[in-house]
Design a protein around this motif. Structure first.
Motif, PDB file in Angstrom:
ATOM      1  N   MET A   1       0.836  -1.203   0.000  1.00  0.00           N
ATOM      2  CA  MET A   1       0.000   0.000   0.000  1.00  0.00           C
ATOM      3  C   MET A   1       0.872   1.255   0.000  1.00  0.00           C
ATOM      4  SD  MET A   1      -2.973  -1.065   2.740  1.00  0.00           S
ATOM      5  CE  MET A   1      -3.840   0.480   2.474  1.00  0.00           C
ATOM      6  N   SER A   2       0.378   2.298  -0.612  1.00  0.00           N
ATOM      7  CA  SER A   2       1.133   3.542  -0.676  1.00  0.00           C
ATOM      8  C   SER A   2       1.230   4.182   0.703  1.00  0.00           C
ATOM      9  CB  SER A   2       0.457   4.512  -1.646  1.00  0.00           C
ATOM     10  OG  SER A   2       1.144   5.742  -1.676  1.00  0.00           O
ATOM     11  N   TRP A   3       2.330   4.870   0.927  1.00  0.00           N
ATOM     12  CA  TRP A   3       2.579   5.523   2.213  1.00  0.00           C
ATOM     13  C   TRP A   3       1.453   6.476   2.588  1.00  0.00           C
ATOM     14  CZ3 TRP A   3       2.499  10.764   2.085  1.00  0.00           C
ATOM     15  CH2 TRP A   3       2.666  11.376   0.841  1.00  0.00           C
ATOM     16  N   ASN A   4       0.811   7.123   1.598  1.00  0.00           N
ATOM     17  CA  ASN A   4      -0.188   8.148   1.909  1.00  0.00           C
ATOM     18  C   ASN A   4      -1.568   7.578   2.205  1.00  0.00           C
ATOM     19  OD1 ASN A   4      -0.332   7.452  -0.828  1.00  0.00           O
ATOM     20  ND2 ASN A   4      -1.254   9.404  -1.401  1.00  0.00           N
ATOM     21  N   THR A   5      -1.664   6.245   2.266  1.00  0.00           N
ATOM     22  CA  THR A   5      -2.903   5.632   2.735  1.00  0.00           C
ATOM     23  C   THR A   5      -2.723   5.043   4.134  1.00  0.00           C
ATOM     24  OG1 THR A   5      -2.381   3.474   1.727  1.00  0.00           O
ATOM     25  CG2 THR A   5      -3.586   5.066   0.377  1.00  0.00           C
ATOM     26  N   ASN A   6      -1.557   5.263   4.717  1.00  0.00           N
ATOM     27  CA  ASN A   6      -1.235   4.743   6.046  1.00  0.00           C
ATOM     28  C   ASN A   6      -0.853   5.882   6.986  1.00  0.00           C
ATOM     29  OD1 ASN A   6      -1.488   1.892   5.427  1.00  0.00           O
ATOM     30  ND2 ASN A   6       0.386   2.127   4.220  1.00  0.00           N
ATOM     31  N   ALA A   7      -0.711   5.556   8.240  1.00  0.00           N
ATOM     32  CA  ALA A   7      -0.219   6.533   9.217  1.00  0.00           C
ATOM     33  C   ALA A   7       1.207   6.943   8.857  1.00  0.00           C
ATOM     34  CB  ALA A   7      -0.265   5.948  10.619  1.00  0.00           C
ATOM     35  N   ARG A   8       1.558   8.172   9.143  1.00  0.00           N
ATOM     36  CA  ARG A   8       2.920   8.651   8.972  1.00  0.00           C
ATOM     37  C   ARG A   8       3.195   9.709  10.033  1.00  0.00           C
ATOM     38  NH1 ARG A   8      -1.406   9.659   5.386  1.00  0.00           N
ATOM     39  NH2 ARG A   8      -1.398  11.767   4.529  1.00  0.00           N
ATOM     40  N   ALA A   9       4.431  10.115  10.120  1.00  0.00           N
ATOM     41  CA  ALA A   9       4.809  11.138  11.093  1.00  0.00           C
ATOM     42  C   ALA A   9       5.636  12.200  10.383  1.00  0.00           C
ATOM     43  CB  ALA A   9       5.602  10.526  12.246  1.00  0.00           C
ATOM     44  N   GLN A 134      13.243  15.772  -7.858  1.00  0.00           N
ATOM     45  CA  GLN A 134      13.115  14.687  -8.819  1.00  0.00           C
ATOM     46  C   GLN A 134      11.905  14.879  -9.728  1.00  0.00           C
ATOM     47  OE1 GLN A 134      15.253  12.305  -9.369  1.00  0.00           O
ATOM     48  NE2 GLN A 134      14.034  11.199 -10.906  1.00  0.00           N
ATOM     49  N   VAL A 135      10.763  15.217  -9.139  1.00  0.00           N
ATOM     50  CA  VAL A 135       9.532  15.288  -9.946  1.00  0.00           C
ATOM     51  C   VAL A 135       9.383  16.628 -10.666  1.00  0.00           C
ATOM     52  CG1 VAL A 135       8.321  13.590  -8.547  1.00  0.00           C
ATOM     53  CG2 VAL A 135       8.096  16.019  -7.975  1.00  0.00           C
ATOM     54  N   GLU A 136      10.101  17.657 -10.194  1.00  0.00           N
ATOM     55  CA  GLU A 136      10.076  18.959 -10.868  1.00  0.00           C
ATOM     56  C   GLU A 136      11.512  19.408 -11.134  1.00  0.00           C
ATOM     57  OE1 GLU A 136       6.610  21.763 -10.167  1.00  0.00           O
ATOM     58  OE2 GLU A 136       7.072  21.124  -8.113  1.00  0.00           O
ATOM     59  N   LYS A 137      12.225  18.631 -11.924  1.00  0.00           N
ATOM     60  CA  LYS A 137      13.651  18.861 -12.145  1.00  0.00           C
ATOM     61  C   LYS A 137      13.951  20.252 -12.695  1.00  0.00           C
ATOM     62  CE  LYS A 137      14.996  14.054 -12.938  1.00  0.00           C
ATOM     63  NZ  LYS A 137      15.598  13.078 -13.889  1.00  0.00           N
ATOM     64  N   GLU A 182       3.055   9.003  -9.442  1.00  0.00           N
ATOM     65  CA  GLU A 182       4.205   8.092  -9.374  1.00  0.00           C
ATOM     66  C   GLU A 182       4.796   8.015  -7.963  1.00  0.00           C
ATOM     67  OE1 GLU A 182       5.950  11.898 -11.399  1.00  0.00           O
ATOM     68  OE2 GLU A 182       4.008  10.893 -11.159  1.00  0.00           O
ATOM     69  N   LEU A 183       4.382   8.928  -7.090  1.00  0.00           N
ATOM     70  CA  LEU A 183       4.839   8.894  -5.697  1.00  0.00           C
ATOM     71  C   LEU A 183       4.013   7.948  -4.842  1.00  0.00           C
ATOM     72  CD1 LEU A 183       5.473  12.708  -5.101  1.00  0.00           C
ATOM     73  CD2 LEU A 183       7.123  10.950  -5.776  1.00  0.00           C
ATOM     74  N   HIS A 184       2.968   7.380  -5.402  1.00  0.00           N
ATOM     75  CA  HIS A 184       2.098   6.481  -4.654  1.00  0.00           C
ATOM     76  C   HIS A 184       2.722   5.090  -4.646  1.00  0.00           C
ATOM     77  CE1 HIS A 184      -1.727   9.125  -5.433  1.00  0.00           C
ATOM     78  NE2 HIS A 184      -0.688   9.815  -4.989  1.00  0.00           N
ATOM     79  N   HIS A 189       9.937   1.547  -0.487  1.00  0.00           N
ATOM     80  CA  HIS A 189      10.322   1.676  -1.890  1.00  0.00           C
ATOM     81  C   HIS A 189      10.687   3.125  -2.219  1.00  0.00           C
ATOM     82  CE1 HIS A 189       7.840  -2.139  -3.154  1.00  0.00           C
ATOM     83  NE2 HIS A 189       8.661  -2.356  -2.139  1.00  0.00           N
ATOM     84  N   LEU A 190       9.884   4.065  -1.722  1.00  0.00           N
ATOM     85  CA  LEU A 190      10.165   5.471  -1.974  1.00  0.00           C
ATOM     86  C   LEU A 190      11.440   5.902  -1.263  1.00  0.00           C
ATOM     87  CD1 LEU A 190       9.228   7.993  -3.412  1.00  0.00           C
ATOM     88  CD2 LEU A 190       7.685   8.485  -1.500  1.00  0.00           C
ATOM     89  N   HIS A 191      11.671   5.359  -0.082  1.00  0.00           N
ATOM     90  CA  HIS A 191      12.916   5.657   0.646  1.00  0.00           C
ATOM     91  C   HIS A 191      14.124   5.253  -0.204  1.00  0.00           C
ATOM     92  CE1 HIS A 191      15.488   5.947   4.340  1.00  0.00           C
ATOM     93  NE2 HIS A 191      16.215   5.096   3.628  1.00  0.00           N
ATOM     94  N   ARG A 192      14.098   4.037  -0.740  1.00  0.00           N
ATOM     95  CA  ARG A 192      15.239   3.579  -1.537  1.00  0.00           C
ATOM     96  C   ARG A 192      15.421   4.428  -2.792  1.00  0.00           C
ATOM     97  NH1 ARG A 192      13.296  -1.476   0.367  1.00  0.00           N
ATOM     98  NH2 ARG A 192      12.017  -1.803  -1.512  1.00  0.00           N
ATOM     99  N   SER A 193      14.320   4.852  -3.386  1.00  0.00           N
ATOM    100  CA  SER A 193      14.423   5.727  -4.561  1.00  0.00           C
ATOM    101  C   SER A 193      15.105   7.036  -4.213  1.00  0.00           C
ATOM    102  CB  SER A 193      13.022   6.006  -5.128  1.00  0.00           C
ATOM    103  OG  SER A 193      12.433   4.844  -5.656  1.00  0.00           O
ATOM    104  N   GLN A 194      14.774   7.580  -3.046  1.00  0.00           N
ATOM    105  CA  GLN A 194      15.363   8.863  -2.645  1.00  0.00           C
ATOM    106  C   GLN A 194      16.872   8.757  -2.404  1.00  0.00           C
ATOM    107  OE1 GLN A 194      12.412  11.178   0.182  1.00  0.00           O
ATOM    108  NE2 GLN A 194      12.031   8.967   0.276  1.00  0.00           N
ATOM    109  N   VAL A 195      17.330   7.603  -1.936  1.00  0.00           N
ATOM    110  CA  VAL A 195      18.779   7.400  -1.786  1.00  0.00           C
ATOM    111  C   VAL A 195      19.464   7.595  -3.138  1.00  0.00           C
ATOM    112  CG1 VAL A 195      20.586   5.732  -1.215  1.00  0.00           C
ATOM    113  CG2 VAL A 195      18.534   5.870   0.214  1.00  0.00           C
ATOM    114  N   ASP A 196      18.893   6.989  -4.161  1.00  0.00           N
ATOM    115  CA  ASP A 196      19.463   7.106  -5.513  1.00  0.00           C
ATOM    116  C   ASP A 196      19.295   8.515  -6.066  1.00  0.00           C
ATOM    117  OD1 ASP A 196      20.116   4.411  -5.398  1.00  0.00           O
ATOM    118  OD2 ASP A 196      18.288   3.780  -6.424  1.00  0.00           O
TER     119      ASP A 196
END
Length: 235
Positions: A1-9, A134-137, A182-184, A189-196
């Motif tokens: 599930m995408s991060w934005n459908t779950n709890a976050r801090a 990344q999304v607005e280079k 594409e951020l969903h 997975h998104l964390h690993r993408s941000q490392v790159d």
């Protein structure tokens, strides 16, 4: 599930300076959000960093040395509690949003080392700063939290207070996700993408700078800069 459908801090620090390896925590805030983005819990800390707070830093976040000494708690206790709260979130699988996360989490790493505390582990971090690059280079203008909040229609009251900045970062990322599907994706997975992405962004900027300054170095480690001597560093 995408991060934005779950709890976050969301997490933010105000500190004594710009050098993330040398800066000391002055205030810290962690805001816990439910799956719908509503605030479910808030944690705030004011620390006596044990050093003078430069006037330039105090002008930004409003905490003077005198106020921190009179009202703040010992730095070691604050760092321990912030680290424990973050680690509990990570252990529960809750991602933490932090704008320009490499700054805040490098400060945390340095403070934990300074006070003999365990380093944070197993974390999924979501950074609107790296993601926006990344999304607005080819976006023109500043990519500060204030500038991006204005662009995305996010209200940022009391800017440069850790609580307001933390909440605004989370709301900004929600707004960005509504524009860029594409951020969903799951937070790890998104964390690993941000490392790159961060490494590539730093390499591109370093190549640009070296056209006029051949020795320029831009660090791309994320979400924690590699440790080295934490000497110097003004705000």
């Amino acid at each position: 599930m995408s991060w934005n459908t779950n709890a976050r801090a969301a997490f933010d620090l105000e500190t004594t300076g710009r050098n993330s390896r040398a800066a000391r925590i002055v205030t810290a805030s962690i805001v816990v959000l439910g799956p719908d983005g509503a605030v479910e819990a808030e944690h705030e800390w004011l620390a006596d960093p044990g050093v003078e707070i430069p006037a330039e830093a105090a002008q930004v976040h409003g905490i003077t040395t005198e106020k921190a000494r009179a009202e703040g708690r010992p730095a070691a206790a604050v760092v321990a509690e912030v680290a424990q709260t973050l680690q509990a979130l990570f252990d529960a699988g809750t991602p933490v949003v932090a704008f320009n996360a490499a700054y805040d989490f490098t400060v945390m790493a340095a403070e934990c080392a300074r006070h003999g505390l365990p380093q944070l582990t197993r974390f999924s971090v979501l950074d609107p700063y790296v993601i926006n690059k990344q999304v607005e280079k080819f976006r023109r203008g500043k990519r500060t939290l204030g500038a991006l909040c204005e662009q995305y229609g996010v209200i940022l009251d009391d800017a440069h207070t850790s609580a307001a900045d933390a909440l605004a970062a989370a709301q900004l990322l929600d707004a960005m996700a509504s524009r860029f599907p594409e951020l969903h994706k799951p937070a790890p997975h998104l964390h690993r993408s941000q490392v790159d992405w961060s490494a590539a962004q730093a390499a591109d900027f370093q190549a640009y700078l070296r056209k006029t300054k051949p020795t320029a170095v831009v660090e791309g480690d994320w979400p924690v800069l590699a440790p080295h001597d934490a000497a110097g560093g003004g705000f």
